[in-house]
Scaffold this motif. Sequence first.
Motif, PDB file in Angstrom:
ATOM      1  N   LEU A  98      96.281   6.252  33.013  1.00  0.00           N
ATOM      2  CA  LEU A  98      95.887   6.686  31.664  1.00  0.00           C
ATOM      3  C   LEU A  98      96.097   5.579  30.629  1.00  0.00           C
ATOM      4  O   LEU A  98      95.333   5.464  29.667  1.00  0.00           O
ATOM      5  CB  LEU A  98      96.663   7.941  31.261  1.00  0.00           C
ATOM      6  CG  LEU A  98      96.186   9.263  31.887  1.00  0.00           C
ATOM      7  CD1 LEU A  98      97.117  10.404  31.520  1.00  0.00           C
ATOM      8  CD2 LEU A  98      94.762   9.595  31.456  1.00  0.00           C
ATOM      9  N   MET A 131      98.120  11.962  27.841  1.00  0.00           N
ATOM     10  CA  MET A 131      99.186  11.145  28.430  1.00  0.00           C
ATOM     11  C   MET A 131     100.512  11.891  28.433  1.00  0.00           C
ATOM     12  O   MET A 131     101.269  11.838  29.414  1.00  0.00           O
ATOM     13  CB  MET A 131      99.315   9.817  27.677  1.00  0.00           C
ATOM     14  CG  MET A 131      98.144   8.872  27.900  1.00  0.00           C
ATOM     15  SD  MET A 131      98.256   7.317  26.980  1.00  0.00           S
ATOM     16  CE  MET A 131      99.338   6.361  28.045  1.00  0.00           C
ATOM     17  N   TYR A 136     103.778  10.891  30.540  1.00  0.00           N
ATOM     18  CA  TYR A 136     104.011   9.617  29.858  1.00  0.00           C
ATOM     19  C   TYR A 136     104.795   9.877  28.574  1.00  0.00           C
ATOM     20  O   TYR A 136     104.598  10.913  27.916  1.00  0.00           O
ATOM     21  CB  TYR A 136     102.681   8.955  29.473  1.00  0.00           C
ATOM     22  CG  TYR A 136     101.868   8.416  30.619  1.00  0.00           C
ATOM     23  CD1 TYR A 136     101.753   7.044  30.839  1.00  0.00           C
ATOM     24  CD2 TYR A 136     101.178   9.266  31.479  1.00  0.00           C
ATOM     25  CE1 TYR A 136     100.986   6.532  31.879  1.00  0.00           C
ATOM     26  CE2 TYR A 136     100.411   8.779  32.525  1.00  0.00           C
ATOM     27  CZ  TYR A 136     100.314   7.409  32.717  1.00  0.00           C
ATOM     28  OH  TYR A 136      99.561   6.915  33.743  1.00  0.00           O
ATOM     29  N   GLY A 141     102.674   5.573  25.112  1.00  0.00           N
ATOM     30  CA  GLY A 141     101.255   5.829  24.825  1.00  0.00           C
ATOM     31  C   GLY A 141     100.837   5.227  23.498  1.00  0.00           C
ATOM     32  O   GLY A 141      99.777   4.606  23.390  1.00  0.00           O
TER      33      GLY A 141
END
Length: 431
Positions: A98, A131, A136, A141
Motif C-alpha cells: 500500500l 492503510m 499500517y 502512511g
Amino acid sequence: MEHLPILVLVISFICLLSIGTPVAWSIAISSLLTMLVSIPAMPAFTTVSQRMATGLDSFALLAIPFFVLSGELMNKGGIAHRLIAFAKTLVGSFPGGLALINVIAAMLMGAIAGSAMASASAMGSILGPEMEKEGYSKEFGAAVNITSATTGLIIPPSNVLIVYSLASGGASIAALFLAGYIPGIMTGIFLMIVAAFWAKKKKYKVGKRSSLKQVGKTFIDALPSLFMLVVVIGGIVTGIFTATEASAIAVLYSLILGFIYKEITLPKLPQILLDSSATTAIVMLLIGSSMCMSWALSYENIPQDISSGLLSLSDNKIVILLIINLLLLFVGIFMDMTPAVLIFTPIFLPVVTKLGLDPVHFGIIMVLNLCIGLCTPPVGSVLFVGVGIAKTTIEKVFKPLLPLFIAMIIALFLVTYIPQLSLWLPSLFNL
C-alpha cells in the motif's frame, strides 16, 4: 554602509516572517525597505508597484492558472481512484504494497495534475484509511504520502519548472520538462525502496498478487488519464504547441474526462473554478513580490557580491555545488518553493554557469532540493496537508519521515553530480 542593503533585506524579512506576516507581503515590504536605503521614498514605492506588475507580464506565466485549473479538475474528476487501482495491481503484492501504491499513484497524479498539494490531499484521503485498516501506522502512511507527493513537482508538467524558466532568463520549458523525468522517477524509486524496507521491518500485511487480466483492466481504466501526459508533453516537445497552449489543452482534456467519468457536473464547476482561482492568486502574488525582490537584489549588486564570495571560497565545482545545495536545503526550511526559485535563481545561476553547469541541469537540482523543504516545518505546506489529512502530529510523523528524507537527499546528490540524469532526455530531442 556598503553591506547595509543586504542587512536591511535579511533582517526585515526574518522579522516580518517571525511576526506572522504572509510570505508574499514579507518579500514585498522587505524589498521596499531595502530600496529606501538607496533611493528616495517616491521612486522606491513606484518601483515596487511597477516591478510587481511587470513581473507578471509574461506569456509563459499564463500556463500556471491553466495547469492549476487542470489539476483541480483532475483531483475532483475521479482520476486519483483510477490511478490508485492501477498502481495496486502493479505493486500491491510486494512488501509494503500500500505504501508503494501511494508512491506510484502520487508520481502519476503529480505528473498529470502538476501539484504536490493536490496529490497529497487526494492520496492521503483515499489511501490513508485503507492503510490504517490493513495495520499500517497512520504516521508511516502520512510520511510516505508527504514525500511522494513532491515527485509531481519534478515530473512534468510542473508549474515550478515554468517559474524557474522565467527566473533563469529563458531556459527552455520543453527541455526542463524532459529533464525532470529521470530524477523524478529515480526519487520515487528510492522512496519505494525505503518504504518497502520499513514495511518489512514492521511486518505490515502483504496484498494478493493481481492477475494479468486485472492489470489490463485497471490499465485501460487509467489510460485516458495517462494519455493526457502524451498529449501535453508530446505536443510541447514536438513543437506542436507551447507550454502555455498545452496548459489550456490540459484544462479542456481534463474537463471532458471529468464529464465522461461523471465525477464532474455543472453544479460543481463554480466551486472548482473558485478553488483554482484562489490558488492561482496566491501563486501570482508570490511571483509578483518575488520579482520585486529579485530586482532589488540586482539593483544593489547583491547576486554579484554573493557570486564573487562563493567563487573566492573555491573554484572546485563539487565544493561549490555542495555549498549551494546546503544553502538551498536551509532556505527550503523557511521559504516556500516559488519565491525561493525566483529569488535564488538569479543569485546562484551566474555562479554555476561560470563553472560550466547547464541552466537546465541546475533547474532540476534547485527544484528537487526545494521539494525537500516542502516536507519540513515551519513552512512545509505539503507536510501540513499530509499531517492534517492523517489526523496526526508532526512530532509523531518525524521518525518515519527521516529515512525518506535521506532517500530524497541521496537522489538530490546523484542528480547534482551526474548531469546526464537530467540532460540525457533533452539531448535526445536536441533541446
